[in-house]
Each structure stands twice: as C-alpha cells, then as structure tokens.
Design a protein around this motif. Structure first.
Motif, PDB file in Angstrom:
ATOM      1  N   SER A  75       5.027 -14.922  -2.335  1.00 58.11           N
ATOM      2  CA  SER A  75       6.169 -14.207  -1.758  1.00 58.11           C
ATOM      3  C   SER A  75       7.444 -14.658  -2.454  1.00 58.11           C
ATOM      4  O   SER A  75       7.491 -15.738  -3.057  1.00 58.11           O
ATOM      5  N   THR A 121      -6.247 -13.004  -3.013  1.00 57.77           N
ATOM      6  CA  THR A 121      -5.188 -12.029  -2.751  1.00 57.77           C
ATOM      7  C   THR A 121      -5.144 -11.615  -1.285  1.00 57.77           C
ATOM      8  O   THR A 121      -4.107 -11.158  -0.802  1.00 57.77           O
ATOM      9  N   THR A 141       0.574 -12.039   2.519  1.00 60.87           N
ATOM     10  CA  THR A 141       0.997 -11.265   3.684  1.00 60.87           C
ATOM     11  C   THR A 141       2.065 -10.233   3.351  1.00 60.87           C
ATOM     12  O   THR A 141       2.302  -9.316   4.142  1.00 60.87           O
ATOM     13  N   ASP A 142       2.739 -10.376   2.232  1.00 59.07           N
ATOM     14  CA  ASP A 142       3.721  -9.398   1.791  1.00 59.07           C
ATOM     15  C   ASP A 142       2.963  -8.247   1.137  1.00 59.07           C
ATOM     16  O   ASP A 142       2.359  -8.406   0.067  1.00 59.07           O
ATOM     17  N   THR A 143       2.970  -7.081   1.764  1.00 55.75           N
ATOM     18  CA  THR A 143       2.125  -5.980   1.304  1.00 55.75           C
ATOM     19  C   THR A 143       2.509  -5.494  -0.094  1.00 55.75           C
ATOM     20  O   THR A 143       1.634  -5.121  -0.891  1.00 55.75           O
ATOM     21  N   ARG A 185       1.183  -8.103  -2.512  1.00 57.93           N
ATOM     22  CA  ARG A 185      -0.284  -8.022  -2.581  1.00 57.93           C
ATOM     23  C   ARG A 185      -0.719  -6.811  -3.406  1.00 57.93           C
ATOM     24  O   ARG A 185      -1.632  -6.912  -4.232  1.00 57.93           O
ATOM     25  N   GLY A 186      -0.075  -5.692  -3.212  1.00 54.62           N
ATOM     26  CA  GLY A 186      -0.427  -4.501  -3.972  1.00 54.62           C
ATOM     27  C   GLY A 186      -0.215  -4.700  -5.466  1.00 54.62           C
ATOM     28  O   GLY A 186      -1.038  -4.271  -6.283  1.00 54.62           O
ATOM     29  N   GLU A 199      -2.972  -7.108  -6.723  1.00 60.03           N
ATOM     30  CA  GLU A 199      -4.273  -6.431  -6.751  1.00 60.03           C
ATOM     31  C   GLU A 199      -4.340  -5.415  -7.894  1.00 60.03           C
ATOM     32  O   GLU A 199      -5.412  -5.193  -8.471  1.00 60.03           O
TER      33      GLU A 199
END
Length: 247
Positions: free
Chosen positions: A101, A195, A199-201, A204-205, A208
């Motif tokens: 993050s 991954t 928690t930060d979408t 994470r996106g 990924e």
C-alpha cells in the motif's frame, strides 16, 4: 513427484510457511531429493495435507502448527522436529506476507504485521535453531527475501524495508559463522497467494496484472534444493531468481 530413498547424506530440513506457495513447493522438491522435511504453518489442515502427500509419494515428512510471530511457537516447532528426527540440519525461513500500500494510506496495522512476520519471524527462527546447530558443529539457515530487498517501488516501502533487513541479518550471520552456512533466496515475481493479502483493491489489481509473467514456485524450490545440496564447505550466499521478462 518421484521420491528417492533417504541416504546417510539426507538432511533434516525445517520449512516455515509450508502450507502453500514457495514453502510447499520447496518441501516437495527437497523430499524428492531424499531429504527429511518438517513443515510448519498456521494453516494446519493445509500443511498436514502437504506432508501426507509427500509421504504417500515415498518421502519423509512431518508437520507442526507454527506462528512465526510467536517465539514460543517457533521454539516448539523446532523442538518437535528434533524430537522426531534427532537433529536439525537446515531451517528455511520462508513465511512472509506482502500487503502492499502507499504510505499515505497509513495502514499501520499492516506495517506492524509485515515487520512481525517477515523480519521478527526470521529472527525467531534463527534464535530457535542456532544453538542446536552450534552444538552439532554444522547447520544451514536459508532466508527467503525478495528482489524488493534490492530495490524500492511505490506501495512497497515497508515490504522492501523488511526484505532489506532480512538480507542484512543474513549477511551479518554469515560473517559471524564458520560452521553454519547462510543462504539468501531472492525471488522476483512468483506464482503464490501473497497478492491475496493486499487490501488495497487498486494495488492488488495492478500487482495481479503483472503476475502473467510470474515463474512457478517450484523454480524457487529448485534453487533452495540446490543450495541445501552443496558440500559443507560451500556456502551459496545468495540466489536471485526471477522471470526473464521481469524488469
């Protein structure tokens, strides 16, 4: 997995974070090479399944509940391995988390958790096995770091700090040691469940999206198996392993 019979040169190898990812792949590779493995993780059902799979394939494996952030749990894990096998030859400090993050997000609880797992867990592992290895006159500590221990990227400041620290601790231990070998394994992008802890979408996106070039965890397991298998007078100090396509 084809397993060879254990030999007089087979080693007792303890692996933390062995319920999946690099830890699981390393356990399978080492067992296939004839070593006796002892697996620790918080996810006791999963780690038990890994051990059972290894034994069903002809390997030698045990398992024990382990929380690397708890010094008592780490001590109990190491004692259980020694009670089972009579000695401890190698510790693979693999357990780690990566909740990336931006610092301005102030996810302080996640910072604390990364420090506890990624750094304190490594130190607790060293503290638990080093006296035994000194007593034996031999041993090998393998610490899993990251290419983030060589560089810092946005969102990875705290994660990188823990991995820089793992490399520093490892080098200090190596210089202090004449009968205990020390290896740092430094992976780049590897297929794993790390991954899932982001928690930060948005972050994470983004991460990924990079994973399409990731190498399998078994590639890191192969590197660890290579380092463990070197003669006692050969110290493989660090192996950096990453996708060819990774910048």
């Amino acid at each position: 997995m084809t397993v060879v019979s254990t030999t007089p040169t087979s080693k007792v190898v303890l692996i933390t974070g062995a319920s999946g990812g690099i830890g699981e792949a390393t356990a399978r590779r080492l067992a296939a090479a004839g070593h006796r493995v002892f697996l620790g993780a918080r996810r006791t059902g999963l780690v038990a399944t890994v051990a059972q799979d290894i034994e069903a394939a002809g390997g030698v494996a045990g398992h024990h509940a382990l929380d690397v952030t708890d010094r008592g749990s780490m001590g109990a894990f190491v004692r259980a391995a020694r009670d089972r096998y009579g000695r401890v030859d190698v510790l693979v400090n693999n357990a780690g988390i990566m909740p990336l993050s931006m610092l301005e997000a102030l996810k302080v609880d996640e910072w604390d958790r990364m420090i506890d797992v990624n750094l304190r867990g490594v130190l607790y592992g060293i503290a638990a096995v080093l006296p035994l290895m000194r007593e034996q006159g031999s041993g090998h500590i393998v610490n899993v770091a990251s290419v983030s221990g060589h560089r810092v990227d946005p969102t990875a400041a705290v994660y990188s700090a823990t991995k820089f620290a793992v490399r520093a601790v490892s080098e200090g231990l190596r210089q202090e040691s004449r009968d205990v070998r020390v290896t740092v394994i430094t992976p780049g992008l590897v297929t794993s469940d790390l991954t899932g802890g982001i928690t930060d979408t948005a972050v994470r996106g983004a991460v990924e999206g990079m994973m399409e070039i990731a190498i399998p965890a078994s590639a890191v397991g192969d590197a660890i198996t290579y380092a463990v298998g070197r003669p006692a007078d050969v110290d493989v100090s660090e192996i950096v392993i990453r996708p060819t396509a990774q910048g």
